[in-house]
Design an enzyme around this catalytic site. Structure first.
Site, PDB file in Angstrom:
ATOM      1  N   GLY A  78      34.139  44.703  31.725  1.00  0.00           N
ATOM      2  CA  GLY A  78      35.509  45.212  31.843  1.00  0.00           C
ATOM      3  C   GLY A  78      36.523  44.102  32.029  1.00  0.00           C
ATOM      4  O   GLY A  78      36.222  43.065  32.618  1.00  0.00           O
ATOM      5  N   ARG A 142      30.224  44.955  26.257  1.00  0.00           N
ATOM      6  CA  ARG A 142      29.204  45.226  27.271  1.00  0.00           C
ATOM      7  C   ARG A 142      27.778  45.083  26.735  1.00  0.00           C
ATOM      8  O   ARG A 142      26.836  45.607  27.333  1.00  0.00           O
ATOM      9  CB  ARG A 142      29.404  46.625  27.846  1.00  0.00           C
ATOM     10  CG  ARG A 142      30.654  46.784  28.707  1.00  0.00           C
ATOM     11  CD  ARG A 142      30.595  48.038  29.555  1.00  0.00           C
ATOM     12  NE  ARG A 142      31.818  48.265  30.290  1.00  0.00           N
ATOM     13  CZ  ARG A 142      32.096  47.728  31.488  1.00  0.00           C
ATOM     14  NH1 ARG A 142      31.231  46.917  32.064  1.00  0.00           N
ATOM     15  NH2 ARG A 142      33.232  47.992  32.092  1.00  0.00           N
ATOM     16  N   ASP A 172      28.374  41.298  38.136  1.00  0.00           N
ATOM     17  CA  ASP A 172      27.014  41.061  38.643  1.00  0.00           C
ATOM     18  C   ASP A 172      25.956  41.197  37.554  1.00  0.00           C
ATOM     19  O   ASP A 172      25.062  40.344  37.446  1.00  0.00           O
ATOM     20  CB  ASP A 172      26.706  41.952  39.857  1.00  0.00           C
ATOM     21  CG  ASP A 172      26.967  43.430  39.599  1.00  0.00           C
ATOM     22  OD1 ASP A 172      27.671  43.751  38.632  1.00  0.00           O
ATOM     23  OD2 ASP A 172      26.455  44.261  40.361  1.00  0.00           O
ATOM     24  N   ASP A 173      26.059  42.232  36.722  1.00  0.00           N
ATOM     25  CA  ASP A 173      25.052  42.402  35.666  1.00  0.00           C
ATOM     26  C   ASP A 173      25.122  41.260  34.649  1.00  0.00           C
ATOM     27  O   ASP A 173      24.100  40.704  34.247  1.00  0.00           O
ATOM     28  CB  ASP A 173      25.265  43.736  34.928  1.00  0.00           C
ATOM     29  CG  ASP A 173      24.761  44.918  35.745  1.00  0.00           C
ATOM     30  OD1 ASP A 173      23.867  44.721  36.587  1.00  0.00           O
ATOM     31  OD2 ASP A 173      25.282  46.033  35.556  1.00  0.00           O
ATOM     32  N   LYS A 199      33.702  37.538  37.823  1.00  0.00           N
ATOM     33  CA  LYS A 199      34.794  38.426  37.405  1.00  0.00           C
ATOM     34  C   LYS A 199      34.500  39.870  37.765  1.00  0.00           C
ATOM     35  O   LYS A 199      33.356  40.284  37.686  1.00  0.00           O
ATOM     36  CB  LYS A 199      34.927  38.316  35.876  1.00  0.00           C
ATOM     37  CG  LYS A 199      35.815  39.332  35.261  1.00  0.00           C
ATOM     38  CD  LYS A 199      35.143  40.118  34.125  1.00  0.00           C
ATOM     39  CE  LYS A 199      34.127  41.128  34.591  1.00  0.00           C
ATOM     40  NZ  LYS A 199      33.712  42.104  33.586  1.00  0.00           N
ATOM     41  N   THR A 200      35.411  40.616  38.192  1.00  0.00           N
ATOM     42  CA  THR A 200      35.453  42.078  38.203  1.00  0.00           C
ATOM     43  C   THR A 200      36.521  42.556  39.169  1.00  0.00           C
ATOM     44  O   THR A 200      36.590  42.090  40.314  1.00  0.00           O
ATOM     45  CB  THR A 200      34.108  42.787  38.532  1.00  0.00           C
ATOM     46  OG1 THR A 200      34.346  44.201  38.545  1.00  0.00           O
ATOM     47  CG2 THR A 200      33.486  42.391  39.864  1.00  0.00           C
ATOM     48  N   ILE A 201      37.331  43.493  38.677  1.00  0.00           N
ATOM     49  CA  ILE A 201      38.349  44.063  39.561  1.00  0.00           C
ATOM     50  C   ILE A 201      37.685  44.813  40.701  1.00  0.00           C
ATOM     51  O   ILE A 201      38.286  45.011  41.751  1.00  0.00           O
ATOM     52  CB  ILE A 201      39.325  45.011  38.817  1.00  0.00           C
ATOM     53  CG1 ILE A 201      38.582  46.195  38.202  1.00  0.00           C
ATOM     54  CG2 ILE A 201      40.137  44.273  37.779  1.00  0.00           C
ATOM     55  CD1 ILE A 201      39.501  47.365  37.866  1.00  0.00           C
ATOM     56  N   ARG A 249      33.581  51.018  39.868  1.00  0.00           N
ATOM     57  CA  ARG A 249      32.409  51.773  39.408  1.00  0.00           C
ATOM     58  C   ARG A 249      31.510  52.252  40.537  1.00  0.00           C
ATOM     59  O   ARG A 249      31.004  53.364  40.514  1.00  0.00           O
ATOM     60  CB  ARG A 249      31.579  50.877  38.477  1.00  0.00           C
ATOM     61  CG  ARG A 249      31.205  51.483  37.174  1.00  0.00           C
ATOM     62  CD  ARG A 249      29.892  50.952  36.665  1.00  0.00           C
ATOM     63  NE  ARG A 249      28.824  51.462  37.489  1.00  0.00           N
ATOM     64  CZ  ARG A 249      28.388  52.712  37.457  1.00  0.00           C
ATOM     65  NH1 ARG A 249      28.910  53.588  36.612  1.00  0.00           N
ATOM     66  NH2 ARG A 249      27.409  53.095  38.250  1.00  0.00           N
ATOM     67  N   GLU A 308      36.452  55.831  42.570  1.00  0.00           N
ATOM     68  CA  GLU A 308      35.878  56.299  41.304  1.00  0.00           C
ATOM     69  C   GLU A 308      34.378  56.611  41.408  1.00  0.00           C
ATOM     70  O   GLU A 308      33.875  57.556  40.813  1.00  0.00           O
ATOM     71  CB  GLU A 308      36.110  55.182  40.278  1.00  0.00           C
ATOM     72  CG  GLU A 308      35.653  55.461  38.894  1.00  0.00           C
ATOM     73  CD  GLU A 308      35.833  54.232  38.007  1.00  0.00           C
ATOM     74  OE1 GLU A 308      36.612  54.317  37.063  1.00  0.00           O
ATOM     75  OE2 GLU A 308      35.199  53.191  38.264  1.00  0.00           O
ATOM     76  N   GLY A 426      45.625  48.704  35.815  1.00  0.00           N
ATOM     77  CA  GLY A 426      45.601  47.493  36.638  1.00  0.00           C
ATOM     78  C   GLY A 426      44.715  46.403  36.080  1.00  0.00           C
ATOM     79  O   GLY A 426      44.780  45.249  36.512  1.00  0.00           O
ATOM     80  N   ARG A 427      43.874  46.757  35.101  1.00  0.00           N
ATOM     81  CA  ARG A 427      42.849  45.789  34.675  1.00  0.00           C
ATOM     82  C   ARG A 427      43.393  44.647  33.830  1.00  0.00           C
ATOM     83  O   ARG A 427      42.737  43.621  33.684  1.00  0.00           O
ATOM     84  CB  ARG A 427      41.769  46.515  33.859  1.00  0.00           C
ATOM     85  CG  ARG A 427      40.837  47.313  34.679  1.00  0.00           C
ATOM     86  CD  ARG A 427      39.504  47.514  34.031  1.00  0.00           C
ATOM     87  NE  ARG A 427      39.548  47.724  32.590  1.00  0.00           N
ATOM     88  CZ  ARG A 427      38.513  48.155  31.890  1.00  0.00           C
ATOM     89  NH1 ARG A 427      37.381  48.445  32.495  1.00  0.00           N
ATOM     90  NH2 ARG A 427      38.590  48.318  30.593  1.00  0.00           N
TER      91      ARG A 427
HETATM   92  P1  FBP Z   1      33.133  45.307  35.216  1.00  0.00           P
HETATM   93  O1  FBP Z   1      32.177  45.608  36.338  1.00  0.00           O
HETATM   94  O2  FBP Z   1      32.472  45.004  33.945  1.00  0.00           O
HETATM   95  O3  FBP Z   1      34.127  44.270  35.632  1.00  0.00           O
HETATM   96  O4  FBP Z   1      33.990  46.631  34.923  1.00  0.00           O
HETATM   97  C1  FBP Z   1      34.661  47.269  35.924  1.00  0.00           C
HETATM   98  C2  FBP Z   1      35.300  48.561  35.489  1.00  0.00           C
HETATM   99  O5  FBP Z   1      36.687  48.395  35.347  1.00  0.00           O
HETATM  100  C3  FBP Z   1      34.992  49.668  36.483  1.00  0.00           C
HETATM  101  O6  FBP Z   1      35.904  49.661  37.545  1.00  0.00           O
HETATM  102  C4  FBP Z   1      35.023  50.900  35.631  1.00  0.00           C
HETATM  103  O7  FBP Z   1      34.206  51.922  36.136  1.00  0.00           O
HETATM  104  C5  FBP Z   1      34.474  50.420  34.327  1.00  0.00           C
HETATM  105  O8  FBP Z   1      34.798  49.042  34.247  1.00  0.00           O
HETATM  106  C6  FBP Z   1      35.058  51.159  33.163  1.00  0.00           C
HETATM  107  O9  FBP Z   1      34.394  50.770  32.022  1.00  0.00           O
HETATM  108  P2  FBP Z   1      34.978  50.866  30.550  1.00  0.00           P
HETATM  109  O10 FBP Z   1      35.924  49.744  30.392  1.00  0.00           O
HETATM  110  O11 FBP Z   1      33.786  50.671  29.702  1.00  0.00           O
HETATM  111  O12 FBP Z   1      35.636  52.196  30.415  1.00  0.00           O
END
Ligand code: FBP
Length: 551
Positions: A78, A142, A172-173, A199-201, A249, A308, A426-427
């Site tokens: 993400g 992904r 993390d993944d 990285k990750t919000i 997530r 979420e 916000g992303r």
């Molecule tokens: P990452 O863990 O890859 O940084 O993604 C975070 C996230 O924004 C989550 O908060 C959200 O549940 C998910 O990605 C949404 O995924 P997508 O962009 O595939 O709709």
């Protein structure tokens, strides 16, 4: 590319950097490290990269020359504000080491490495993206890097382009996969290093050595601004309850941080729900109590923040989701049958008939729409796509039902609710000063880890609540963050996810105040991120980071 006035001015911003990175650096190595758990197993999976020391870069003052090297970079998962600055920091770091160095960007995430889709990132391209949000410079994806055939295709393209190192910018993944890739390339003597960037919000890639994942700061500030605006509207009109689902997530860090910034009437913390084994009914009753008490005080409005990932933390829902995961798992006969059914009713009935008695009851009690959302496709890591489940609507419906029951018993209160989901808003926001600075340094440090021959490390910047000049740059072995977890029915080494700690300072600060905030309107309006102005506003870190670092 047509730029807004804001973009033109913001592109001139020079990220603040640790003083240690201003000249030439020397590598200072700490002692050998261990994984956070399951040491023997992790060691077996990573014989070459296990136990490496923590690294700190310090000013050396001694001139050094570095041979030419080409590097590839991948954005994974993400979007998170600041990704472009990681890439510009990496680019500038490489060019400072040797102006002949080249940076290649693999397109569309990890798939770009496997499918050999890339672009050379030149200064013209990089300059267009400095201090901007988004991942559009090379795109993200992904695709999971987990098979040796994929790794080998990576070697082919690296050899073709003369790439000596790959930087994976991910959560993390993705960084778990980066570590697997690092080990594989080491064992194969391929001469290709792999470095990760956190990285990750969601804020759940952090630990003793990684103080924050980038993007969390900007995303939380953006959501908090919007929540504050909604609070002010609620307090003006005094007629709506706003149920706001916030991204994240799994962990509830975003909800918790936004609660600390804005003081809502309700903020659910998934980790607490799991710890206290709260049922959906209990959660709904607790929210209803707040609605009733506030209404009795004449306040027929309020704001509730919903993480979420909540559904996966409610015990009975977790069991249901696990069963649905098996039922819908690729290759399972039940999945094929399910896919072949044509109407939603047929699918719902099939699920109800196939689940265990308990889960079937839970599934049947859910509104049709939510049931349907729970059976949507999983992501490539096998996760339910929680961003597509409208938990905020589910809770509104259930609170309405509960209030109807209470009304039948004589209670007279009105309740009118609005639902919102803040996630994608916000992303890709323009990174705050913190994320612009932090990301640029993370990228710059990645170039130094590469130049010093390191592999299987995550770029790290510590002491982040101090002014940027005092930040401590370095690298942390990824194996140090790993433990064994069950994934798709198999025990796998993975980076341990950082959930909200119920004995941690941010949660405690919230828990101490939440009852007061529930009943007495205590809203705080954080306002928008400031890019120019006093440092107290522009460079403020998240409350989570401040509280965690002053424990
Ligand atoms: P990452 O863990 O890859 O940084 O993604 C975070 C996230 O924004 C989550 O908060 C959200 O549940 C998910 O990605 C949404 O995924 P997508 O962009 O595939 O709709």
């Amino acid at each position: 590319m047509i730029k807004s006035v804001f973009q033109i001015e913001r592109s001139k911003y020079t990220p603040k950097m640790p003083k240690a990175l201003s000249g030439t650096v020397k590598v200072v190595e700490g002692g050998k490290t261990n994984s956070v758990a399951d040491q023997d197993d992790i060691k077996k999976f990573f014989p070459g990269t296990y136990g490496m020391p923590i690294i700190t870069f310090e000013e050396s003052g001694v001139a050094a020359t570095y041979p030419v090297l080409n590097v590839g970079v991948i954005l994974s998962g993400g979007q998170a504000p600041g990704g472009h600055n990681v890439i510009s920091g990496l680019f500038d770091g490489l060019k400072k080491l040797n102006p002949s160095n080249k940076l290649f960007g693999f397109l569309g995430g990890p798939a770009g490495l496997v499918d050999h889709k890339y672009v050379e990132l030149t200064s013209d391209i990089i300059d267009e993206y400095r201090n901007t949000g988004g991942f559009d410079i090379i795109g993200s994806g992904r695709t999971k890097l987990e098979e040796t055939a994929q790794f080998d295709k990576g070697i082919d393209i690296c050899n073709k382009l003369g790439i000596k190192a790959i930087v994976v910018i991910g959560g993390d993944d993705s960084n778990t996969n980066a570590c697997v890739l690092a080990e594989y390339y080491l064992q194969k003597n391929s001469g290709i290093q792999v470095i990760g960037c956190p990285k990750t919000i969601d804020g759940d890639l952090k630990n003793e050595m990684i103080e924050a994942s980038f993007g969390f700061d900007t995303a939380c500030k953006t959501y908090s601004e919007l929540i504050g605006n909604i609070m002010r509207d609620a307090n003006s009109a005094k007629k709506y309850w706003h149920f706001i689902k916030l991204m994240g997530r799994s962990a509830s860090h975003i909800g918790l941080e936004c609660a600390l910034q804005s003081r809502p009437n309700v903020c659910l913390i998934s980790e607490e729900v799991a710890e206290k084994k709260l049922t959906l009914e209990q959660i709904v009753n607790d929210i209803t109590d707040v609605v009733v008490k506030r209404a009795q005080n004449g306040e027929t409005f309020g704001v509730a923040l919903i993480p979420e990932g909540l559904v996966e933390f409610i015990p009975e829902m977790k069991v249901l989701i696990d069963e649905l995961n098996d039922l819908l798992a690729e290759g399972h006969a039940t999945a094929e049958k399910f896919q072949n059914l044509t109407t939603n009713t047929e699918r719902r009935d099939f699920v109800i008939d196939t689940l265990s008695k308990e889960s079937s009851k839970v599934f049947a009690s859910l509104p049709n729409g939510i049931g349907r959302q729970l059976t949507l496709d999983r992501d490539p890591h096998g996760n339910v796509q929680v961003s597509r489940i409208e938990t905020e609507r589910l809770l509104i419906e259930m609170v309405e039902k509960r209030l109807a029951e209470l009304r039948r018993g004589g209670l007279k209160i009105s309740f009118s609710a609005q639902n919102h989901f803040f996630g994608y808003e916000g992303r890709c926001a323009a990174p705050s000063n913190f994320d612009s600075d932090y990301c640029y340094s993370l990228g710059f440090v990645a170039s130094l880890l590469i130049a010093n021959g390191k592999t299987g490390y995550l770029s790290s910047i510590r002491n982040t609540t101090a002014p940027a000049a005092e930040w401590i740059p370095g690298g942390v072995p990824i194996t140090m963050m790993m433990n064994m977890e069950r994934r798709h029915g198999e025990m796998k080494p993975v980076i341990q996810k950082a959930l909200v700690l119920l004995d941690g300072a941010p949660y405690k600060a919230f828990a101490e105040k939440r009852e007061e905030w529930a009943i007495k309107t205590s809203f705080v309006y954080p306002g928008p991120i400031q890019y120019w102005g006093p440092s107290t506003v522009c460079d403020a870190t998240t409350k989570t980071l401040q509280l965690e670092r002053t424990k």
